[in-house]
Design a protein around this motif. Structure first.
Motif, short mmCIF file in Angstrom:
data_model
loop_
_atom_site.label_atom_id
_atom_site.label_comp_id
_atom_site.label_asym_id
_atom_site.label_seq_id
_atom_site.Cartn_x
_atom_site.Cartn_y
_atom_site.Cartn_z
N SER A 52 0.76 -1.22 -0.03
CA SER A 52 0.02 -0.02 -0.07
C SER A 52 0.59 1.40 -0.26
O SER A 52 0.43 2.40 -0.60
N ALA A 53 1.88 1.27 0.49
CA ALA A 53 3.10 2.26 0.51
C ALA A 53 3.60 2.47 -0.66
O ALA A 53 4.42 3.48 -0.82
N GLY A 54 3.63 1.48 -1.77
CA GLY A 54 4.27 1.64 -2.89
C GLY A 54 5.51 0.66 -3.04
O GLY A 54 6.11 0.84 -4.06
N SER A 55 6.03 0.05 -1.79
CA SER A 55 7.26 -0.62 -1.95
C SER A 55 6.81 -1.90 -2.87
O SER A 55 5.92 -2.28 -3.01
N THR A 56 8.04 -2.48 -3.62
CA THR A 56 7.84 -3.44 -4.53
C THR A 56 8.99 -4.44 -4.39
O THR A 56 9.91 -4.02 -3.58
N ASN A 57 8.68 -5.66 -4.67
CA ASN A 57 9.85 -6.87 -4.59
C ASN A 57 9.64 -7.90 -5.57
O ASN A 57 8.22 -7.94 -6.08
N TYR A 58 10.53 -8.19 -6.21
CA TYR A 58 10.59 -9.00 -7.37
C TYR A 58 11.27 -10.51 -7.05
O TYR A 58 12.05 -10.60 -6.39
N ALA A 59 10.75 -11.60 -7.75
CA ALA A 59 11.44 -12.51 -7.81
C ALA A 59 12.65 -12.47 -8.70
O ALA A 59 12.83 -11.51 -9.63
N ASP A 60 13.96 -12.90 -8.21
CA ASP A 60 15.41 -12.83 -8.92
C ASP A 60 15.02 -13.04 -10.42
O ASP A 60 15.78 -12.38 -11.33
N SER A 61 14.29 -13.88 -10.86
CA SER A 61 14.27 -14.39 -12.21
C SER A 61 13.64 -13.48 -13.20
O SER A 61 13.84 -13.41 -14.32
N VAL A 62 12.84 -12.30 -12.50
CA VAL A 62 12.27 -11.27 -13.28
C VAL A 62 12.79 -10.03 -12.95
O VAL A 62 12.49 -9.20 -13.83
N LYS A 63 13.61 -9.71 -12.01
CA LYS A 63 14.20 -8.60 -11.81
C LYS A 63 14.94 -7.77 -13.19
O LYS A 63 15.57 -8.43 -13.76
N GLY A 64 14.53 -6.48 -13.35
CA GLY A 64 15.14 -5.88 -14.37
C GLY A 64 14.26 -6.01 -15.65
O GLY A 64 14.64 -5.38 -16.73
N ARG A 65 13.53 -6.94 -15.63
CA ARG A 65 12.58 -7.26 -16.87
C ARG A 65 10.92 -7.04 -16.50
O ARG A 65 10.23 -6.32 -17.48
N PHE A 66 10.44 -7.33 -15.42
CA PHE A 66 9.13 -6.92 -15.05
C PHE A 66 9.12 -5.79 -14.04
O PHE A 66 9.73 -5.40 -13.29
N THR A 67 7.83 -5.07 -14.39
CA THR A 67 7.72 -4.04 -13.33
C THR A 67 6.11 -4.14 -12.90
O THR A 67 4.99 -4.19 -13.82
N ILE A 68 5.98 -3.94 -11.68
CA ILE A 68 4.61 -3.90 -11.12
C ILE A 68 4.28 -2.68 -10.82
O ILE A 68 5.06 -1.76 -10.13
N SER A 69 2.92 -2.32 -11.03
CA SER A 69 2.45 -0.93 -10.61
C SER A 69 0.98 -1.07 -10.17
O SER A 69 0.45 -2.20 -10.50
N ARG A 70 0.72 -0.11 -9.56
CA ARG A 70 -0.88 -0.37 -9.42
C ARG A 70 -1.57 1.31 -9.03
O ARG A 70 -0.92 2.28 -9.30
#
Length: 110
Positions: A52-70
């Motif tokens: 809810s604060a906008g912090s994001t975390n990614y699986a290592d396999s997708v870092k740099g390729r995927f972006t989550i937003s809301r």
């Protein structure tokens, strides 16, 4: 609460897709929104999460390729997937707090 996911499909390696998931119904507050995926014969895994604060975390396999937003006004979460690889082929599920959407198929193949 219902989660409606869209945006899956067939794409060639190196291509891009954008997944969307809109939450509707009686939602008092959203703590986090996330995308998971499950490939054939494998366990479901967390792909990306945004709090809810906008912090994001990614699986290592997708870092740099995927972006989550809301989009908080629309109770919608997105997953922009670039430089897709055949290993990204899976059913992708959106998850908001305790609720889960039906999966959307992503296939990366030439």
């Amino acid at each position: 609460v219902q989660l409606q996911a869209s945006g899956g499909g067939l794409v060639q390696p190196g291509g891009s897709l954008r997944l969307s998931c809109a939450a509707s119904g009686s939602i008092f507050s959203i703590n986090y929104m996330a995308w998971h995926r499950q490939a054939p014969g494998k366990q479901r895994e967390l792909v990306a999460i945004i709090t809810s604060a906008g912090s994001t975390n990614y699986a290592d396999s997708v870092k740099g390729r995927f972006t989550i937003s809301r989009d908080n006004a629309k109770n919608t979460v997105y997953l922009q997937m670039n430089s897709l690889e055949p290993e990204d082929t899976a059913v992708y599920y959106c998850n908001v707090n305790v609720w889960w959407g039906k999966g959307t198929q992503v296939t990366v193949s030439s």
